[in-house]
Design a protein around this motif. Structure first.
Motif, short mmCIF file in Angstrom:
data_model
loop_
_atom_site.label_atom_id
_atom_site.label_comp_id
_atom_site.label_asym_id
_atom_site.label_seq_id
_atom_site.Cartn_x
_atom_site.Cartn_y
_atom_site.Cartn_z
N ASP A 101 12.63 -13.01 -1.19
CA ASP A 101 11.25 -13.30 0.16
C ASP A 101 12.30 -13.09 1.76
O ASP A 101 13.40 -12.95 1.49
CB ASP A 101 11.38 -15.03 0.69
N GLY A 153 1.16 -1.21 -0.03
CA GLY A 153 -0.21 -0.06 -0.03
C GLY A 153 1.11 1.39 0.30
O GLY A 153 0.63 2.16 -0.82
N ASP A 198 10.16 -6.43 -3.83
CA ASP A 198 8.59 -7.60 -2.61
C ASP A 198 8.69 -8.97 -2.89
O ASP A 198 8.85 -9.92 -4.07
CB ASP A 198 7.23 -6.47 -3.28
N SER A 200 11.00 -0.28 3.77
CA SER A 200 9.19 -0.31 3.66
C SER A 200 8.76 -1.88 4.01
O SER A 200 7.94 -1.42 4.20
CB SER A 200 8.66 0.62 2.85
N THR A 235 -3.98 0.90 4.96
CA THR A 235 -3.46 -0.50 3.69
C THR A 235 -4.05 -2.04 4.40
O THR A 235 -3.98 -2.18 5.08
CB THR A 235 -2.32 -0.61 4.08
N TYR A 291 4.56 -6.41 16.49
CA TYR A 291 5.19 -5.21 15.82
C TYR A 291 5.97 -4.47 16.71
O TYR A 291 6.76 -4.04 15.89
CB TYR A 291 4.27 -5.05 15.29
N VAL A 335 -2.48 3.19 8.63
CA VAL A 335 -2.91 3.25 7.36
C VAL A 335 -3.02 2.70 7.03
O VAL A 335 -3.62 1.76 7.28
CB VAL A 335 -0.79 3.55 6.93
N1 NAP Z 1 -0.35 0.38 7.00
C1 NAP Z 1 -0.18 0.55 9.32
O1 NAP Z 1 -1.00 1.00 9.10
C2 NAP Z 1 1.32 1.04 9.17
C3 NAP Z 1 1.62 1.75 10.34
C4 NAP Z 1 2.63 2.60 10.68
C5 NAP Z 1 3.80 2.05 9.55
N2 NAP Z 1 3.89 1.07 8.65
C6 NAP Z 1 5.21 0.44 7.91
O2 NAP Z 1 4.72 0.91 6.22
C7 NAP Z 1 5.09 -0.25 5.77
C8 NAP Z 1 4.97 -0.71 4.89
O3 NAP Z 1 3.43 -0.91 4.99
P1 NAP Z 1 2.31 -0.97 3.82
O4 NAP Z 1 1.24 -0.59 5.33
O5 NAP Z 1 2.72 -0.50 2.99
O6 NAP Z 1 2.41 -2.49 4.34
P2 NAP Z 1 1.78 -3.64 3.01
O7 NAP Z 1 0.61 -3.28 1.85
O8 NAP Z 1 1.36 -5.42 3.51
O9 NAP Z 1 2.63 -3.60 2.34
C9 NAP Z 1 4.00 -5.12 2.73
C10 NAP Z 1 4.46 -5.09 1.05
O10 NAP Z 1 5.86 -5.86 2.28
C11 NAP Z 1 5.51 -7.29 1.12
N3 NAP Z 1 6.04 -8.56 2.08
C12 NAP Z 1 5.67 -9.01 3.04
N4 NAP Z 1 6.00 -10.23 3.60
C13 NAP Z 1 7.62 -10.22 2.40
C14 NAP Z 1 8.22 -10.87 2.71
N5 NAP Z 1 9.04 -12.02 3.15
N6 NAP Z 1 9.67 -10.78 1.15
C15 NAP Z 1 9.28 -9.59 1.04
N7 NAP Z 1 8.05 -8.35 0.65
C16 NAP Z 1 7.35 -9.08 1.35
C17 NAP Z 1 3.91 -7.35 0.96
O11 NAP Z 1 3.89 -8.70 0.13
P3 NAP Z 1 2.41 -9.57 -0.26
O12 NAP Z 1 1.37 -8.57 -0.20
O13 NAP Z 1 2.31 -10.83 -0.40
O14 NAP Z 1 2.59 -9.58 1.97
C18 NAP Z 1 3.40 -5.83 0.66
O15 NAP Z 1 3.75 -5.66 -1.10
C19 NAP Z 1 5.46 -1.33 6.92
O16 NAP Z 1 7.09 -0.76 7.00
C20 NAP Z 1 4.42 -0.79 8.32
O17 NAP Z 1 5.65 -1.54 9.06
C21 NAP Z 1 2.24 0.92 7.84
#
Ligand code: NAP
Length: 267
Positions: free
Chosen positions: A60, A16, A36, A87, A187, A152, A185
Protein backbone atom coordinates in the motif's frame (compact mmCIF):
# COMPACT_ATOMS: atom_id res chain seq x y z
CA UNK A 1 18.76 3.04 -22.88
CA UNK A 2 18.42 -0.61 -23.73
CA UNK A 3 15.95 -2.20 -21.31
CA UNK A 4 17.03 -5.81 -21.81
CA UNK A 5 18.11 -7.27 -18.46
CA UNK A 6 17.42 -3.99 -16.62
CA UNK A 7 15.69 -4.10 -13.26
CA UNK A 8 12.55 -1.94 -13.38
CA UNK A 9 10.43 -1.20 -10.30
CA UNK A 10 6.95 -0.36 -11.59
CA UNK A 11 4.21 0.93 -9.30
CA UNK A 12 0.53 0.71 -10.21
CA UNK A 13 1.55 -2.31 -12.30
CA UNK A 14 -1.92 -3.87 -12.23
CA UNK A 15 -3.59 -0.69 -13.48
CA UNK A 16 -4.74 0.31 -16.95
CA UNK A 17 -1.50 2.01 -17.99
CA UNK A 18 0.70 0.01 -15.57
CA UNK A 19 -0.26 -3.40 -16.97
CA UNK A 20 0.50 -2.18 -20.50
CA UNK A 21 3.84 -0.83 -19.28
CA UNK A 22 4.62 -4.20 -17.67
CA UNK A 23 3.82 -6.03 -20.90
CA UNK A 24 6.01 -3.73 -23.00
CA UNK A 25 8.87 -3.89 -20.49
CA UNK A 26 8.64 -7.66 -20.32
CA UNK A 27 8.75 -7.86 -24.13
CA UNK A 28 11.99 -5.87 -24.00
CA UNK A 29 13.52 -8.40 -21.61
CA UNK A 30 13.47 -6.25 -18.45
CA UNK A 31 13.43 -7.77 -14.96
CA UNK A 32 10.33 -6.48 -13.24
CA UNK A 33 9.49 -5.69 -9.64
CA UNK A 34 5.75 -5.20 -10.03
CA UNK A 35 4.11 -3.17 -7.26
CA UNK A 36 0.39 -2.75 -6.64
CA UNK A 37 -2.18 -2.94 -3.86
CA UNK A 38 -4.39 -5.27 -5.91
CA UNK A 39 -2.96 -8.74 -5.18
CA UNK A 40 -5.20 -10.73 -7.53
CA UNK A 41 -4.74 -8.44 -10.52
CA UNK A 42 -0.98 -8.32 -9.88
CA UNK A 43 -0.69 -12.12 -9.77
CA UNK A 44 -2.79 -12.48 -12.94
CA UNK A 45 -0.54 -9.96 -14.68
CA UNK A 46 2.66 -11.69 -13.51
CA UNK A 47 1.34 -15.04 -14.77
CA UNK A 48 0.81 -13.53 -18.22
CA UNK A 49 4.46 -12.40 -18.33
CA UNK A 50 7.77 -14.29 -18.14
CA UNK A 51 7.49 -15.44 -14.52
CA UNK A 52 11.20 -15.81 -13.78
CA UNK A 53 11.68 -12.15 -14.65
CA UNK A 54 8.84 -11.02 -12.33
CA UNK A 55 8.97 -10.10 -8.66
CA UNK A 56 5.49 -9.41 -7.28
CA UNK A 57 5.32 -6.87 -4.43
CA UNK A 58 1.88 -6.30 -2.93
CA UNK A 59 2.02 -3.05 -0.96
CA UNK A 60 0.00 0.00 0.00
CA UNK A 61 1.77 3.12 -1.25
CA UNK A 62 -0.25 5.27 1.16
CA UNK A 63 1.85 3.74 3.95
CA UNK A 64 5.36 5.29 4.21
CA UNK A 65 6.80 2.12 5.80
CA UNK A 66 5.62 0.09 2.84
CA UNK A 67 7.39 2.51 0.47
CA UNK A 68 10.67 1.63 2.22
CA UNK A 69 9.76 -2.08 2.14
CA UNK A 70 9.12 -1.93 -1.65
CA UNK A 71 12.65 -0.72 -2.39
CA UNK A 72 14.19 -3.25 0.03
CA UNK A 73 12.15 -6.12 -1.43
CA UNK A 74 13.09 -5.07 -4.99
CA UNK A 75 16.81 -4.94 -4.08
CA UNK A 76 16.66 -8.31 -2.37
CA UNK A 77 15.08 -9.98 -5.36
CA UNK A 78 16.91 -8.55 -8.39
CA UNK A 79 19.67 -6.37 -6.88
CA UNK A 80 20.29 -2.77 -8.00
CA UNK A 81 17.37 -0.82 -9.45
CA UNK A 82 17.95 0.54 -12.95
CA UNK A 83 14.55 2.17 -13.40
CA UNK A 84 11.98 3.38 -10.89
CA UNK A 85 8.75 3.98 -12.79
CA UNK A 86 6.11 5.69 -10.65
CA UNK A 87 2.80 5.00 -12.36
CA UNK A 88 0.39 4.34 -9.44
CA UNK A 89 -2.17 7.03 -8.88
CA UNK A 90 -5.72 7.72 -7.77
CA UNK A 91 -8.12 10.52 -8.68
CA UNK A 92 -10.97 12.42 -7.10
CA UNK A 93 -13.47 14.35 -9.20
CA UNK A 94 -15.39 16.60 -6.89
CA UNK A 95 -15.59 20.20 -5.76
CA UNK A 96 -12.76 20.80 -3.32
CA UNK A 97 -15.11 21.82 -0.49
CA UNK A 98 -17.05 18.57 -0.89
CA UNK A 99 -13.99 16.31 -1.02
CA UNK A 100 -13.57 14.54 2.34
CA UNK A 101 -10.28 15.51 4.04
CA UNK A 102 -9.21 11.86 4.31
CA UNK A 103 -9.57 11.52 0.52
CA UNK A 104 -7.38 14.56 -0.03
CA UNK A 105 -4.75 13.11 2.31
CA UNK A 106 -4.89 9.68 0.70
CA UNK A 107 -4.59 11.10 -2.80
CA UNK A 108 -1.58 13.23 -1.90
CA UNK A 109 0.01 10.25 -0.11
CA UNK A 110 -0.32 7.93 -3.12
CA UNK A 111 0.27 10.41 -5.95
CA UNK A 112 2.99 12.57 -4.42
CA UNK A 113 4.42 11.38 -1.10
CA UNK A 114 4.84 7.77 -2.25
CA UNK A 115 6.85 8.60 -5.42
CA UNK A 116 8.96 11.02 -3.36
CA UNK A 117 9.68 8.36 -0.70
CA UNK A 118 10.39 5.64 -3.27
CA UNK A 119 12.84 7.94 -5.02
CA UNK A 120 14.40 8.86 -1.67
CA UNK A 121 14.94 5.20 -0.78
CA UNK A 122 16.16 4.19 -4.26
CA UNK A 123 18.56 7.09 -4.77
CA UNK A 124 21.49 6.11 -2.51
CA UNK A 125 22.22 2.92 -4.44
CA UNK A 126 21.63 4.64 -7.81
CA UNK A 127 24.08 7.38 -6.77
CA UNK A 128 26.61 4.76 -5.65
CA UNK A 129 26.36 2.99 -9.00
CA UNK A 130 26.37 6.28 -10.92
CA UNK A 131 23.37 5.29 -13.01
CA UNK A 132 19.61 5.05 -12.88
CA UNK A 133 16.39 6.28 -14.40
CA UNK A 134 13.42 7.75 -12.59
CA UNK A 135 10.19 8.05 -14.54
CA UNK A 136 7.27 9.92 -12.99
CA UNK A 137 3.87 9.63 -14.64
CA UNK A 138 2.18 13.00 -14.25
CA UNK A 139 -0.76 14.50 -16.07
CA UNK A 140 -1.81 17.47 -18.17
CA UNK A 141 -3.47 18.53 -14.90
CA UNK A 142 0.03 18.85 -13.43
CA UNK A 143 0.45 21.92 -15.63
CA UNK A 144 -3.13 23.13 -15.99
CA UNK A 145 -5.21 23.30 -12.82
CA UNK A 146 -8.67 22.05 -13.67
CA UNK A 147 -11.92 22.67 -11.77
CA UNK A 148 -13.03 19.77 -9.54
CA UNK A 149 -9.64 18.04 -9.87
CA UNK A 150 -8.02 20.22 -7.19
CA UNK A 151 -6.32 17.51 -5.12
CA UNK A 152 -5.29 15.59 -8.23
CA UNK A 153 -3.91 18.73 -9.91
CA UNK A 154 -1.99 19.62 -6.73
CA UNK A 155 -0.43 16.15 -6.59
CA UNK A 156 0.67 16.24 -10.22
CA UNK A 157 2.00 19.81 -9.99
CA UNK A 158 4.02 18.56 -7.03
CA UNK A 159 5.30 15.56 -8.95
CA UNK A 160 6.34 17.77 -11.86
CA UNK A 161 8.16 20.14 -9.48
CA UNK A 162 9.91 17.24 -7.81
CA UNK A 163 10.97 15.87 -11.20
CA UNK A 164 12.38 19.23 -12.28
CA UNK A 165 14.24 19.83 -9.01
CA UNK A 166 15.71 16.33 -9.03
CA UNK A 167 16.80 16.60 -12.64
CA UNK A 168 18.75 19.75 -11.78
CA UNK A 169 20.12 18.31 -8.55
CA UNK A 170 21.21 15.06 -10.18
CA UNK A 171 22.78 16.65 -13.25
CA UNK A 172 26.07 14.86 -13.93
CA UNK A 173 25.27 11.98 -11.54
CA UNK A 174 24.34 9.51 -14.28
CA UNK A 175 20.73 9.50 -13.06
CA UNK A 176 18.10 10.60 -15.52
CA UNK A 177 14.66 11.95 -14.54
CA UNK A 178 11.75 11.75 -16.97
CA UNK A 179 8.33 13.33 -16.39
CA UNK A 180 5.57 12.13 -18.72
CA UNK A 181 2.20 13.87 -18.67
CA UNK A 182 -0.64 12.01 -20.40
CA UNK A 183 -3.99 13.65 -21.13
CA UNK A 184 -7.14 11.65 -20.27
CA UNK A 185 -6.77 7.89 -20.74
CA UNK A 186 -9.47 5.20 -20.90
CA UNK A 187 -8.80 3.39 -17.63
CA UNK A 188 -10.58 2.63 -14.37
CA UNK A 189 -8.84 5.63 -12.78
CA UNK A 190 -11.64 7.80 -14.13
CA UNK A 191 -15.08 7.41 -12.56
CA UNK A 192 -18.15 7.26 -14.81
CA UNK A 193 -18.78 10.96 -14.16
CA UNK A 194 -15.49 11.82 -15.91
CA UNK A 195 -16.39 9.62 -18.88
CA UNK A 196 -19.81 11.31 -19.05
CA UNK A 197 -18.21 14.76 -18.96
CA UNK A 198 -15.67 13.66 -21.58
CA UNK A 199 -18.43 12.51 -23.90
CA UNK A 200 -20.46 15.69 -23.45
CA UNK A 201 -17.51 18.05 -23.91
CA UNK A 202 -15.63 16.17 -26.64
CA UNK A 203 -12.63 15.51 -24.37
CA UNK A 204 -9.87 13.43 -26.00
CA UNK A 205 -9.28 10.10 -24.28
CA UNK A 206 -6.32 7.95 -25.28
CA UNK A 207 -5.95 4.17 -25.13
CA UNK A 208 -3.71 2.98 -22.27
CA UNK A 209 -1.58 0.89 -24.65
CA UNK A 210 -0.68 3.96 -26.77
CA UNK A 211 0.16 5.96 -23.64
CA UNK A 212 2.34 3.15 -22.27
CA UNK A 213 4.24 3.04 -25.56
CA UNK A 214 4.98 6.76 -25.33
CA UNK A 215 6.19 6.37 -21.74
CA UNK A 216 8.55 3.54 -22.72
CA UNK A 217 9.81 5.56 -25.70
CA UNK A 218 10.48 8.51 -23.38
CA UNK A 219 12.40 6.23 -21.01
CA UNK A 220 14.43 4.60 -23.77
CA UNK A 221 15.30 8.00 -25.27
CA UNK A 222 16.00 9.40 -21.76
CA UNK A 223 13.76 12.39 -22.47
CA UNK A 224 13.03 15.16 -19.95
CA UNK A 225 9.40 16.36 -19.95
CA UNK A 226 6.97 14.76 -22.33
CA UNK A 227 3.40 16.06 -22.78
CA UNK A 228 1.08 13.72 -24.61
CA UNK A 229 -1.69 14.87 -26.92
CA UNK A 230 -2.46 17.77 -29.15
CA UNK A 231 -3.71 20.47 -28.43
CA UNK A 232 -3.14 19.69 -24.71
CA UNK A 233 0.64 20.04 -25.08
CA UNK A 234 0.11 23.52 -26.55
CA UNK A 235 -2.31 24.54 -23.76
CA UNK A 236 0.34 23.56 -21.21
CA UNK A 237 2.68 26.13 -22.73
CA UNK A 238 -0.01 28.81 -23.07
CA UNK A 239 -1.09 28.27 -19.44
CA UNK A 240 2.50 28.77 -18.29
CA UNK A 241 2.75 32.09 -20.16
CA UNK A 242 -0.80 33.46 -20.18
CA UNK A 243 -2.86 31.79 -17.42
CA UNK A 244 -5.64 34.43 -17.57
CA UNK A 245 -6.24 33.58 -21.19
CA UNK A 246 -6.68 29.94 -20.18
CA UNK A 247 -9.00 30.99 -17.28
CA UNK A 248 -11.30 32.46 -19.89
CA UNK A 249 -10.92 29.58 -22.36
CA UNK A 250 -11.79 27.05 -19.64
CA UNK A 251 -14.87 28.84 -18.28
CA UNK A 252 -17.28 26.51 -20.07
CA UNK A 253 -15.31 23.36 -19.14
CA UNK A 254 -15.17 24.50 -15.51
CA UNK A 255 -18.94 24.84 -15.47
CA UNK A 256 -19.29 21.35 -16.99
CA UNK A 257 -16.88 19.94 -14.39
CA UNK A 258 -18.93 21.43 -11.56
CA UNK A 259 -22.11 19.94 -13.02
CA UNK A 260 -20.77 16.48 -13.88
CA UNK A 261 -18.86 16.07 -10.61
CA UNK A 262 -22.10 16.48 -8.66
CA UNK A 263 -24.27 14.55 -11.10
CA UNK A 264 -26.37 17.66 -11.80
CA UNK A 265 -25.54 17.85 -15.51
CA UNK A 266 -29.09 17.06 -16.63
CA UNK A 267 -30.69 19.52 -14.20
N1 NAP B 1 -6.28 7.46 -16.74
C1 NAP B 1 -6.10 8.75 -16.99
O1 NAP B 1 -6.99 9.47 -17.47
C2 NAP B 1 -4.76 9.40 -16.69
C3 NAP B 1 -4.47 10.64 -17.29
C4 NAP B 1 -3.27 11.27 -17.00
C5 NAP B 1 -2.38 10.65 -16.12
N2 NAP B 1 -2.70 9.45 -15.55
C6 NAP B 1 -1.76 8.88 -14.58
O2 NAP B 1 -1.31 7.63 -15.04
C7 NAP B 1 -0.99 6.79 -13.92
C8 NAP B 1 -1.65 5.44 -14.08
O3 NAP B 1 -3.05 5.64 -14.09
P1 NAP B 1 -4.07 4.55 -14.66
O4 NAP B 1 -4.98 5.26 -15.57
O5 NAP B 1 -3.34 3.36 -15.14
O6 NAP B 1 -4.88 4.21 -13.32
P2 NAP B 1 -5.49 2.83 -12.83
O7 NAP B 1 -5.92 2.02 -14.00
O8 NAP B 1 -6.48 3.17 -11.79
O9 NAP B 1 -4.22 2.12 -12.16
C9 NAP B 1 -3.65 2.57 -10.97
C10 NAP B 1 -3.14 1.37 -10.21
O10 NAP B 1 -2.57 1.83 -8.97
C11 NAP B 1 -3.08 1.00 -7.93
N3 NAP B 1 -3.12 1.67 -6.63
C12 NAP B 1 -4.07 2.54 -6.18
N4 NAP B 1 -3.83 2.84 -4.91
C13 NAP B 1 -2.70 2.19 -4.53
C14 NAP B 1 -1.97 2.10 -3.33
N5 NAP B 1 -2.36 2.75 -2.22
N6 NAP B 1 -0.87 1.32 -3.29
C15 NAP B 1 -0.49 0.63 -4.39
N7 NAP B 1 -1.15 0.65 -5.56
C16 NAP B 1 -2.25 1.42 -5.64
C17 NAP B 1 -4.49 0.68 -8.39
O11 NAP B 1 -5.02 -0.43 -7.67
P3 NAP B 1 -6.64 -0.49 -7.46
O12 NAP B 1 -7.23 -0.55 -8.82
O13 NAP B 1 -6.85 -1.70 -6.64
O14 NAP B 1 -6.99 0.78 -6.74
C18 NAP B 1 -4.28 0.39 -9.86
O15 NAP B 1 -3.89 -0.95 -10.07
C19 NAP B 1 -1.47 7.56 -12.68
O16 NAP B 1 -0.36 8.18 -12.05
C20 NAP B 1 -2.42 8.59 -13.24
O17 NAP B 1 -2.50 9.73 -12.43
C21 NAP B 1 -3.85 8.79 -15.85
Amino acid sequence: MNLAGKHVVLTGAAGGIGSQLATLLSARGAQLSLVDINRDALNTLAQSLTMERCNVIVADLANPDECRYIIEAAHQHFGGIDVLLNSAGILTFNSFAATPPEQIEKLLAINLTAPALLIHHALPSMLQRGSGNIVNVGSTFGSIGFACFGAYSASKYGLRGLSEALRRELDGSGINVVYVAPRAVKTALNPQSVYAMGKATGMHMDEPEAVARRIIEALEAERRDVYLGWPEALFVRINALLPRLVDRALKKQSRSARQFSTGSESA
